[in-house]
Design a protein around this motif. Structure first.
Motif, mmCIF file in Angstrom:
data_model
loop_
_atom_site.group_PDB
_atom_site.id
_atom_site.type_symbol
_atom_site.label_atom_id
_atom_site.label_comp_id
_atom_site.label_asym_id
_atom_site.label_seq_id
_atom_site.Cartn_x
_atom_site.Cartn_y
_atom_site.Cartn_z
ATOM 1 N N LEU A 144 8.078 -2.499 -4.329
ATOM 2 C CA LEU A 144 9.513 -2.549 -4.040
ATOM 3 C C LEU A 144 9.938 -1.353 -3.204
ATOM 4 N N LEU A 145 9.468 -0.176 -3.642
ATOM 5 C CA LEU A 145 9.764 1.051 -2.893
ATOM 6 C C LEU A 145 9.282 0.929 -1.459
ATOM 7 N N GLY A 146 8.019 0.471 -1.334
ATOM 8 C CA GLY A 146 7.430 0.346 -0.008
ATOM 9 C C GLY A 146 8.241 -0.587 0.870
ATOM 10 N N ALA A 147 8.592 -1.749 0.317
ATOM 11 C CA ALA A 147 9.356 -2.724 1.096
ATOM 12 C C ALA A 147 10.691 -2.130 1.518
ATOM 13 N N GLY A 148 11.364 -1.467 0.570
ATOM 14 C CA GLY A 148 12.667 -0.885 0.883
ATOM 15 C C GLY A 148 12.555 0.171 1.968
ATOM 16 N N LEU A 149 11.567 1.072 1.809
ATOM 17 C CA LEU A 149 11.412 2.148 2.784
ATOM 18 C C LEU A 149 11.137 1.604 4.174
ATOM 19 N N ILE A 150 10.206 0.639 4.253
ATOM 20 C CA ILE A 150 9.842 0.143 5.580
ATOM 21 C C ILE A 150 11.010 -0.563 6.233
ATOM 22 N N LYS A 151 11.726 -1.392 5.467
ATOM 23 C CA LYS A 151 12.856 -2.104 6.058
ATOM 24 C C LYS A 151 13.968 -1.123 6.441
ATOM 25 N N ILE A 176 0.832 -1.201 0.000
ATOM 26 C CA ILE A 176 0.000 0.000 0.000
ATOM 27 C C ILE A 176 0.869 1.254 0.000
ATOM 28 N N LEU A 177 1.914 1.219 0.830
ATOM 29 C CA LEU A 177 2.778 2.389 0.958
ATOM 30 C C LEU A 177 3.396 2.744 -0.385
ATOM 31 N N GLY A 178 3.884 1.746 -1.092
ATOM 32 C CA GLY A 178 4.498 2.020 -2.387
ATOM 33 C C GLY A 178 3.462 2.345 -3.444
#
Lengths: 338, 382
Positions: free
Chosen positions: B288-295, B277-279
């Motif tokens: 991918l963006l969302g996963a990267g940002l959250i991690k 959702i974030l990405g």
């Protein structure tokens, strides 16, 4: 036979909690059409109302311990005890039932604020978005509680006179083995009376009648010049209070911790689905049914035949019900069908 | 027969893939200024990127919100560790085995859950995942090793390895034909898998199959009326999605050959939903963006404590500094989940399309004065 009766009783108090949470959930489904993943968090907030009241009542100061004469010893004594003596001690003892008085306004207010501030803006959004935003809220609430009260369970005691066990077997001539804690009996009757109260409110008052009309056809009720929105907000507050009270009274049975809401939420959703979305009697019946089934499946006799069944029985039943009777046991047509 | 829409040519795909591959493989370089250029974290980006890509294939394309995707991640992890235990420490069989087992598991779950749509589907997947989680802790202890988690031991058979080499003294480490999978080799392995996964996702997005999935999202009833059986397509999407999750799970096991049931908990399922959702659900690079940002922020924020906060806000006047630190401290360190939950709400409330939607709005704002057109035709892909 004794074991049988005992398991039914065991299931009933858990079922009472499931039924109370599921009742609020399905009430919110039916009126607002909103899937509230934060409902378990309301249950948890209720439980922590009891914790807060207990902490407040037992605010203490150090006093000299007179029983030790060899040296100066100090002990913590609650202010209430210092001011009012035995009466203060009794108040502290009854902190859990007293918390109800505190929890009702708190939960009602919280329900109003949550509905006005957040849920209202999600009526027209998709169910997926409703699930997501309330899920986020649930995380926020539980993390706030964790920050405020810590991560460990905080045990709460039932009042002294009812902290023992009732020998129900002797009352009904069933045998000596049917012994059951008083508090769980109280919880059962308490949850039944709250459920009864909600039903009475919906079925016997004009206000409730309008709410039910709104559940059936919101638009027409609106066209008749009734502010159905306002009533639905009240209903949301009511659901929050029901969940909160379920939480308050459950604290002596299960020491509250910050993730108890999530644990109960998943199960309550299953209860609502089994009972049928939007069906209040269905939610209550399914709550007690699943509670009893769960306690039966945790009997050693059953577990020896199918190991681990107690862990998964509820989910198995939910899957079976959804596949065979997609609307649930008492589901109405056209509710939450997409 | 529906007319096949014209899809962008192969060259454009090759160009996208070249840019993407370059971006992923040079991550150790351009992540350095952000303080994230160490293999453990980069590996996490890649693994959770795969997880989110897979989730997006289901949720972004078909609109079916699964709340039990972590179950596949967990199953993939368990399968990979079993491959290490039984056969060989080589990672390739583990990855294949993990993906396959998770896909098979997805066939089972999907067969049941996809009978219902909408919120029922979410609750069914949630219930089934929770059931798997409970079983992993109780009945399946012989397979999952219960609360301790599945670990490598000295006495594992490791049949294939022991045909060639003798049992060493310590525990063996994961390898790719002798190349040890720790540090940067491990990251590059995950990066290559990520690039392949991204390519598959790109192909699905631009295939007639992807178009059908999107049609299911926009109006399933109408799809039914045109004589189109949606269930096999949904099931296929669900299996691919579950397979991606299993792939991510087995990669997690490669980083650290240990699998525990807590990976299957439903909060973990919630996390991948948030990443997507974030990405931006339904976009190619959004998840991918969302996963990267959250991690990334998980890594940074959860390391903070009060003293680091005091250092950061040291430029403020003393009184104000304590106030700011007091306000910020619940959101970092142990309270990182509070930030996560709040972020979740903010994104869903204000920006349901995620970061990609935000970027699109920004670019429209920038372009409007020059182009003079309010509504540019926008594509769904990022």
């Amino acid at each position: 036979m004794d074991a049988f009766v005992l398991q039914i009783l065991n299931g009933l108090d858990k079922g009472g909690a499931y039924a109370l949470i599921a009742l609020g959930l399905t009430l919110v489904f039916g009126t607002l059409g909103v899937v509230n993943f934060a409902h378990g968090a309301l249950f948890m907030l209720g439980a922590f109302c009891a914790v807060a009241v207990e902490k407040l009542l037992t605010l203490s100061k150090q006093v000299k311990d007179e029983s030790i004469t060899f040296f100066d010893a100090y002990k913590e004594q609650p202010y209430l005890e210092i001011w009012w003596g035995d009466f203060g001690r009794a108040i502290i003892d009854y902190s859990v039932p007293l918390s109800i008085l505190f929890a009702i306004p708190v939960m009602l207010l919280f329900g109003f604020v949550m509905e006005r501030g957040l849920i209202r803006h999600f009526y027209k959004r998709s169910h997926a978005e409703q699930i997501l935003v309330t899920f986020g809220l649930a995380i926020v609430l539980q993390e706030i509680i964790k920050a405020a009260f810590g991560a460990n369970p905080i045990p709460q005691a039932a009042p002294e006179p009812v902290s023992g066990s009732a020998n129900i077997g002797a009352w009904f001539g069933l045998g000596e083995a049917v012994v059951y804690p008083y508090w769980r009996l109280i919880y059962l009757f308490f949850s039944l009376s709250v459920i009864g109260g909600v039903f009475a409110f919906l079925n016997m008052t004009t206000y409730g009648m309008v709410v039910r009309a709104g559940m059936a056809d919101r638009e027409t009720v609106g066209l008749l010049g009734i502010n159905i929105q306002k009533r639905f907000t009240v209903v949301f507050g009511l659901a929050a209070v029901a969940a909160g009270l379920a939480g308050v009274m459950y604290t002596p049975i299960l020491p509250p911790d910050y993730h108890m809401g999530m644990d109960f939420l998943v199960l309550s959703f299953v209860v609502v689905v089994v009972g049928g979305m939007g069906s209040l009697p269905g939610a209550v019946a399914a709550g007690f049914l699943l509670g009893i089934l769960q306690s039966f499946s945790s009997m050693t006799e059953v577990k020896s035949i199918i190991p681990g069944i107690d862990q998964i029985i509820i989910y198995l039943i939910a899957v079976a019900v959804l596949l065979v009777r997609p609307r649930g046991l008492m589901g109405r047509k056209g509710v939450m069908e997409s | 027969m529906p007319t096949t829409p014209s899809f962008p040519k192969l060259q454009s795909e090759l160009a996208i893939m070249a840019v993407f591959a370059a971006a992923v493989l040079t991550m150790p370089l351009w992540m350095a200024p952000f303080g994230a250029a160490y293999p453990d974290l980069l590996q996490k980006f890649a693994i959770y990127g795969i997880f989110a890509i897979g989730f997006n294939l289901l949720f972004g394309l078909t609109g079916y919100l699964s709340f039990g995707h972590a179950a596949f991640l967990g199953v993939g992890s368990y399968a990979a560790v079993w491959s290490f235990k039984l056969f060989t420490m080589n990672v390739l069989p583990a990855v294949v085995f993990g993906t396959l087992v998770a896909s098979l598991f997805a066939v089972l779950i999907g067969f049941v859950a996809l009978r219902r749509a909408g919120i029922y589907f979410s609750i069914l997947t949630l219930a089934l995942a929770q059931m798997s989680y409970n079983m992993a802790y109780s009945v399946l202890t012989p397979i999952t090793n219960g609360e301790t988690g599945l670990q490598l031991t000295q006495n594992d058979p490791r049949m294939i390895d022991h045909m060639f080499v003798d049992r060493g003294a310590g525990l063996p480490s994961t390898n790719l034909f002798g190349l040890e999978m720790s540090g940067y080799p491990g990251f590059y392995f995950c990066a290559v898998v990520l690039i392949i996964a991204f390519f598959i996702s790109l192909r699905i997005f631009r295939s007639p199959f992807g178009l059908k999935l999107r049609a299911i999202k926009s109006n399933q009833t109408r799809m039914g009326y045109t004589g189109f059986n949606t269930r096999p397509h949904l099931l296929f999407a669900f299996i691919i999605s579950g397979g991606f999750a299993g792939l991510a799970g087995s990669l997690l096991a490669i980083t650290d050959p240990l699998a525990g049931a807590e990976r299957m908990q439903w909060t973990a399922s919630g996390e991948v939903v948030l990443m997507t959702i974030l990405g931006g659900a339904g976009t190619l690079v959004g998840p991918l963006l969302g996963a990267g940002l959250i991690k990334y922020f998980e890594n940074i924020f959860s390391a903070f404590n009060d003293s680091t906060l005091h250092e950061i806000f040291a430029f403020l006047p003393d009184g104000l500094e304590s106030v700011v630190v007091f306000l910020v401290s619940p959101f970092v360190g142990e309270g990182w989940h509070l930030t996560l939950g709040a972020l979740f709400m903010v994104i869903v409330i204000f920006l349901p399309g995620g970061i990609m939607e935000g970027l699109r709005r920004l670019s429209r704002l920038v372009r409007r004065p020059s182009a003079g057109r309010a509504d540019q035709p926008q594509t769904q892909e990022g």
